[in-house]
Design an enzyme around this catalytic site. Structure first.
Site, PDB file in Angstrom:
ATOM      1  N   ARG A   1       0.793  -1.221   0.000  1.00  0.00           N
ATOM      2  CA  ARG A   1       0.000   0.000   0.000  1.00  0.00           C
ATOM      3  C   ARG A   1       0.828   1.275   0.000  1.00  0.00           C
ATOM      4  O   ARG A   1       0.570   2.194  -0.787  1.00  0.00           O
ATOM      5  CB  ARG A   1      -0.918   0.056   1.243  1.00  0.00           C
ATOM      6  N   THR A   2       1.782   1.363   0.901  1.00  0.00           N
ATOM      7  CA  THR A   2       2.459   2.652   1.084  1.00  0.00           C
ATOM      8  C   THR A   2       3.263   3.011  -0.163  1.00  0.00           C
ATOM      9  O   THR A   2       3.158   4.120  -0.692  1.00  0.00           O
ATOM     10  CB  THR A   2       3.356   2.615   2.335  1.00  0.00           C
TER      11      THR A   2
ATOM     12  N   LYS B   1      25.719  -3.188  -0.321  1.00  0.00           N
ATOM     13  CA  LYS B   1      27.199  -3.173  -0.285  1.00  0.00           C
ATOM     14  C   LYS B   1      27.702  -2.465   0.954  1.00  0.00           C
ATOM     15  O   LYS B   1      28.896  -2.234   1.106  1.00  0.00           O
ATOM     16  CB  LYS B   1      27.735  -2.462  -1.524  1.00  0.00           C
TER      17      LYS B   1
ATOM     18  N   ARG C   1      11.073   3.876   3.502  1.00  0.00           N
ATOM     19  CA  ARG C   1      10.749   2.893   4.561  1.00  0.00           C
ATOM     20  C   ARG C   1      12.022   2.129   4.878  1.00  0.00           C
ATOM     21  O   ARG C   1      12.766   1.730   3.992  1.00  0.00           O
ATOM     22  CB  ARG C   1       9.678   1.917   4.080  1.00  0.00           C
TER      23      ARG C   1
ATOM     24  N   HIS D   1       4.715   5.716  11.665  1.00  0.00           N
ATOM     25  CA  HIS D   1       4.284   5.608  10.263  1.00  0.00           C
ATOM     26  C   HIS D   1       3.296   6.759  10.028  1.00  0.00           C
ATOM     27  O   HIS D   1       2.090   6.563   9.941  1.00  0.00           O
ATOM     28  CB  HIS D   1       3.625   4.235  10.065  1.00  0.00           C
TER      29      HIS D   1
HETATM   30  N1   CP Z   1      -0.304  -0.045   5.902  1.00  0.00           N
HETATM   31  C1   CP Z   1       0.896  -0.275   5.333  1.00  0.00           C
HETATM   32  O1   CP Z   1       1.924   0.321   5.674  1.00  0.00           O
HETATM   33  O2   CP Z   1       0.869  -1.243   4.347  1.00  0.00           O
HETATM   34  P1   CP Z   1       2.120  -1.718   3.509  1.00  0.00           P
HETATM   35  O3   CP Z   1       3.085  -2.384   4.466  1.00  0.00           O
HETATM   36  O4   CP Z   1       1.583  -2.669   2.471  1.00  0.00           O
HETATM   37  O5   CP Z   1       2.765  -0.514   2.892  1.00  0.00           O
END
Ligand code: CP
Length: 307
Positions: free
Chosen positions: A52-53, A81, A102, A130
């Site tokens: 999703r993100t 590396k 991320r 998040h």
């Molecule tokens: N909600 C969320 O962060 O989903 P993903 O891990 O699929 O990005």
């Protein structure tokens, strides 16, 4: 240093509300925004899995007329590396206009923001926070309930490692008249720093429970979460705790008729698929709103950079 969004306190309550307003306007008039980021590039640096993100950030940038550069998985960039986060983002700053990152390590997004010359958006750093999931969550609550005030919010599952929970508590604790019910096994309680900073400091009422059925009837929002297998030190503990809470139509019989059932997804087993047809299920709406609110955030940070 460019303006970055690493944690919810990086945005004022007025900014949160304006981002939601912009996202609503984008939903209503997508054509007005289709050229807003023409000529701009978003780099998505994802050193942990995501559906999703990452895809919503990328869809967001394409729908704004911009382009995307992407690193997916720790093994496909020079991080494999041994390159540091600092050197990675200094490099990416030469190619892109904004970064969504991320990373499995808590604090990695902050290091990125301190070293990049372009805005960095934290798309999840380990078990810490998040913030853009929280933006999607706030927008979902505001649309479903018509307000972000005067509610009882239940958060259920892995409240220790679930970074979306930490950010959501931080954000909601700034609105008036909320109380929280924190439902988890003993081992997976909300970390003290989150309770102290967001709840105790502001005298916000909260209770902790291990039993979902005992409290479900009190809730206006029920935010279910997955037990975060990837953050456990041993598989045995994960297997013991993973099915602590499974929401079923049977358990929902004691819930309010206007309950809003949320989950940041991915789900494993925490919500039975039989709940998906319940009109109170909002988790796929969260997915959709996530794209629009990320569009609003990209616009904001790029425009502030130009000002
Ligand atoms: N909600 C969320 O962060 O989903 P993903 O891990 O699929 O990005």
């Amino acid at each position: 240093m460019a303006r970055s969004v690493i944690d919810i306190p990086d945005l004022s309550i007025e900014e949160l509300d304006r981002l939601m307003d912009t996202a609503e306007d984008i939903m209503a008039h997508p054509d007005r925004y289709s050229e807003r980021c023409r000529g701009k590039k978003l780099a998505t640096l994802f050193f942990e899995p995501s559906t999703r993100t990452r895809l919503s950030f990328e869809a967001a940038m394409y729908e704004l007329g911009g382009n995307v550069l992407s690193v997916t998985g720790a093994g496909t960039s020079s991080a494999a590396k041994g390159e540091s986060v600092a050197d990675t983002v200094k490099t990416v700053s030469c190619y892109a206009d904004i970064i969504a990152m991320r990373h499995p390590k808590e604090g990695a997004a902050l290091v990125a923001a301190q070293n990049a010359t372009i805005p960095v958006i934290n798309a999840g750093d380990g078990g810490h926070c998040h913030p853009t999931q929280t933006l999607a969550d706030l927008m979902t609550i505001r649309r479903e309930k018509g307000r972000l005030t005067n509610m009882t919010v239940g958060l259920c599952g892995d409240l220790k490692f679930g970074r979306t929970v930490h950010s959501l508590i931080q954000a909601l604790s700034r609105y008036e008249g909320l109380s929280f019910v924190l439902i988890s096994p003993e081992e997976l309680k909300v970390p003290s720093y989150v309770k102290n900073d967001a709840l105790k400091r502001r005298n916000i009422p909260y209770q902790q429970s291990t039993n979902l059925e005992d409290v479900i009837g009190d809730l206006d929002i029920l935010y279910m979460t997955r037990v975060q297998r990837e953050r456990f030190f041993n598989e045995e503990d994960y297997l013991r705790l993973r099915d602590s809470y499974i929401l079923t139509p049977e358990k929902l019989k004691g819930a309010k008729q206007d309950l809003c059932i949320m989950h940041p997804l991915p789900r494993v087993n925490e919500i039975s698929v039989a709940v998906d047809d319940d009109p109170r299920a909002c988790y796929f709406k969260q997915v959709l709103y996530g794209k629009f609110i990320r569009m609003a955030l990209i616009i904001k940070l790029l425009e502030e950079g130009r000002a």
